[in-house]
Motif scaffolding. Structure first.
Motif, PDB file in Angstrom:
ATOM      1  N   ARG A 105       0.864  -1.168   0.000  1.00  0.00           N
ATOM      2  CA  ARG A 105       0.000   0.000   0.000  1.00  0.00           C
ATOM      3  C   ARG A 105       0.902   1.219   0.000  1.00  0.00           C
ATOM      4  O   ARG A 105       1.534   1.536   1.021  1.00  0.00           O
ATOM      5  CB  ARG A 105      -0.884  -0.007   1.247  1.00  0.00           C
ATOM      6  N   TYR A 129      -8.491   1.101  -2.205  1.00  0.00           N
ATOM      7  CA  TYR A 129      -7.088   1.500  -2.242  1.00  0.00           C
ATOM      8  C   TYR A 129      -6.372   0.765  -3.377  1.00  0.00           C
ATOM      9  O   TYR A 129      -6.372  -0.465  -3.409  1.00  0.00           O
ATOM     10  CB  TYR A 129      -6.379   1.143  -0.930  1.00  0.00           C
ATOM     11  N   LEU A 158      -3.146  -0.834  -5.103  1.00  0.00           N
ATOM     12  CA  LEU A 158      -1.913  -1.402  -4.581  1.00  0.00           C
ATOM     13  C   LEU A 158      -0.785  -1.194  -5.589  1.00  0.00           C
ATOM     14  O   LEU A 158      -1.024  -1.050  -6.777  1.00  0.00           O
ATOM     15  CB  LEU A 158      -2.097  -2.898  -4.307  1.00  0.00           C
ATOM     16  N   ASP A 175       0.361   4.251   0.261  1.00  0.00           N
ATOM     17  CA  ASP A 175       0.008   5.280   1.236  1.00  0.00           C
ATOM     18  C   ASP A 175       0.463   4.915   2.641  1.00  0.00           C
ATOM     19  O   ASP A 175       0.458   5.764   3.541  1.00  0.00           O
ATOM     20  CB  ASP A 175      -1.506   5.524   1.226  1.00  0.00           C
ATOM     21  N   TYR A 201      -5.552  -4.977  -9.254  1.00  0.00           N
ATOM     22  CA  TYR A 201      -5.498  -4.243  -7.992  1.00  0.00           C
ATOM     23  C   TYR A 201      -4.582  -3.022  -8.044  1.00  0.00           C
ATOM     24  O   TYR A 201      -4.546  -2.238  -7.101  1.00  0.00           O
ATOM     25  CB  TYR A 201      -5.072  -5.187  -6.856  1.00  0.00           C
ATOM     26  N   SER A 202      -3.854  -2.856  -9.138  1.00  0.00           N
ATOM     27  CA  SER A 202      -3.001  -1.672  -9.283  1.00  0.00           C
ATOM     28  C   SER A 202      -3.721  -0.547 -10.009  1.00  0.00           C
ATOM     29  O   SER A 202      -3.196   0.562 -10.116  1.00  0.00           O
ATOM     30  CB  SER A 202      -1.727  -2.039 -10.052  1.00  0.00           C
ATOM     31  N   MET A 241      -6.146  -6.123   1.641  1.00  0.00           N
ATOM     32  CA  MET A 241      -5.238  -4.984   1.598  1.00  0.00           C
ATOM     33  C   MET A 241      -5.873  -3.756   0.956  1.00  0.00           C
ATOM     34  O   MET A 241      -5.580  -2.615   1.348  1.00  0.00           O
ATOM     35  CB  MET A 241      -3.970  -5.356   0.825  1.00  0.00           C
ATOM     36  N   SER A 242      -6.728  -3.977  -0.029  1.00  0.00           N
ATOM     37  CA  SER A 242      -7.251  -2.868  -0.823  1.00  0.00           C
ATOM     38  C   SER A 242      -8.612  -2.365  -0.357  1.00  0.00           C
ATOM     39  O   SER A 242      -9.137  -1.395  -0.907  1.00  0.00           O
ATOM     40  CB  SER A 242      -7.341  -3.286  -2.290  1.00  0.00           C
ATOM     41  N   ALA A 284       0.025  -3.179   5.133  1.00  0.00           N
ATOM     42  CA  ALA A 284       0.906  -2.418   4.260  1.00  0.00           C
ATOM     43  C   ALA A 284       1.613  -3.255   3.214  1.00  0.00           C
ATOM     44  O   ALA A 284       2.022  -2.732   2.172  1.00  0.00           O
ATOM     45  CB  ALA A 284       1.957  -1.683   5.100  1.00  0.00           C
TER      46      ALA A 284
END
Length: 379
Positions: free
Chosen positions: A123, A241, A243, A125, A233-234, A214-215, A222
């Motif tokens: 992540r 979120y 990744l 962020d 997911y990117s 995670m997302s 993280a």
């Protein structure tokens, strides 16, 4: 008479959407209709290919199946006469060992349409810089910021990756033990050191489940240091979120090498009543033009290097392809002998039960080696 082909792939936007999109274009070009069905990731990794081959013309497979399917005679070889130049191009444009991974017994059983290996997901962020060393991963794990997919077969994939990354790769070809006892114990102890900081739920999670956690909105994980990359997911907007994916952290001194190769290939059933048309589709959908164009645009994760190098493909995915390319190019091809698939499940169960039960590392490795040796008599 119109021709309809049936295809089976795996249930995720990355595995299903690009094949559906490309099939629409193929029908417009040729009049041949391809209808796709999908199965779960777990089924994809374990379901018998020979049963699928009796129901479908086109099948998306994982490369460790090739020894088994060769023995069963359920797939048609794709190295047909007169198309040598096309195969040379597919080989030259393959990412890492993806093309070679579907070669077995002097034939090509599938063409790579999706390239993947264990990479790292973070992540951005939450971490300023992805960990480059395994020790950095342990620091994050001690803070509760790491998830690792350990649901079979992924615990075994992690064992494979760490072993090769340390310069002591597991056996990939031929009979014998899987790994030297001392080298294997070192890998188990590395895994155990990380696992003691992880939520036990990791033993029930596959890569998709980890990436979803995670997302998701409110998530605070993280890093997943060894996980099969999923380009979806990117992409901004796919989940709450996005990744970022990058090369694996090094446990040894060799850099991001040795990751256990994954990905998928498209294969043709030996029982298809329209074998020639199915083979034509396989050549077309694996080609560089389609992979870097329609396939990538529909959310696929191409197996062709032309797509991995394409600027617009990388721009829309936060450099997913450039960011993981070194890991992919130096990845490790799993065993593929007839009998391996049963070992993949048994070996994963052996690792998980050993880690959860506190078995000595040497005992876990001895069990793994015994199971691997026995797998050559199981085909």
């Amino acid at each position: 008479m119109s021709i309809t082909l049936k295809g089976m792939t795996w249930s995720h936007p990355r595995g299903y959407d690009p094949l559906v999109a490309c099939s629409h274009i193929w029908q417009e070009k040729t009049g041949v209709n391809v209808i796709w069905e999908k199965r779960s990731l777990q089924d994809f990794e374990t379901y018998p290919v020979d049963e699928l081959a009796r129901a479908f013309d086109l099948i998306v497979i994982d490369h460790p199946h090739v020894g088994q399917i060769t023995g069963e005679g359920c797939l048609a070889p794709l190295d047909v006469a007169g198309r040598e130049a096309e195969r040379l191009a597919l080989h030259a444009e393959s990412v890492g060992g993806s093309y070679e991974s579907y070669e077995w017994d002097s034939h090509q059983w599938a063409f790579p349409i999706d390239a993947a290996t264990q990479v790292q997901a973070v992540r951005p962020d939450l971490v300023a810089r992805p960990p480059s060393r395994w020790s950095d991963v342990l620091d994050l794990a001690a803070k509760g910021l790491v998830l690792l997919p350990l649901r079979p077969p992924h615990s075994l994939m992690t064992f494979y990756t760490l072993a090769a990354n340390l310069g002591t790769p597991c056996r990939s070809n031929g009979k014998g033990t899987l790994i030297d006892a001392a080298a294997g114990a070192r890998v188990v102890n590395l895994m155990r050191e990380l696992v003691r900081h992880l939520d036990p739920v990791c033993f029930d999670l596959d890569p998709i489940a980890v990436l979803e956690r995670m997302s998701a909105e409110g998530a605070s994980v993280a890093c997943s240091p060894l996980i099969y990359g999923y380009v979806s997911y990117s992409i901004a907007g796919f989940r709450h979120y996005p990744l970022r994916f990058g090369n694996i952290p090094a446990a040894g001194n060799l850099g991001p090498v040795g990751s256990a190769l994954g990905g998928t290939g498209i294969a043709v059933s030996a029982f298809s009543g329209a074998r020639a048309q199915a083979i034509d589709f396989a050549y077309w959908v694996a080609s560089g033009d389609v992979q870097s164009g329609h396939y990538a645009a529909a959310g696929g994760q191409p197996g062709n290097a032309r797509a991995w190098e394409e600027g617009t493909v990388n721009a829309s995915t936060d450099d997913f392809y450039r960011g993981t390319r070194d890991t992919l190019e130096s990845s490790w091809i799993r065993p593929r002998h007839n009998g391996y698939m049963a070992f993949q499940q048994e070996g994963s169960d052996c690792i998980n039960s050993g880690l959860l039960g506190g078995e000595p590392a040497e005992q876990i490795v001895a069990s793994l080696n015994g199971l691997f040796v026995a797998s050559f008599g199981a085909g």
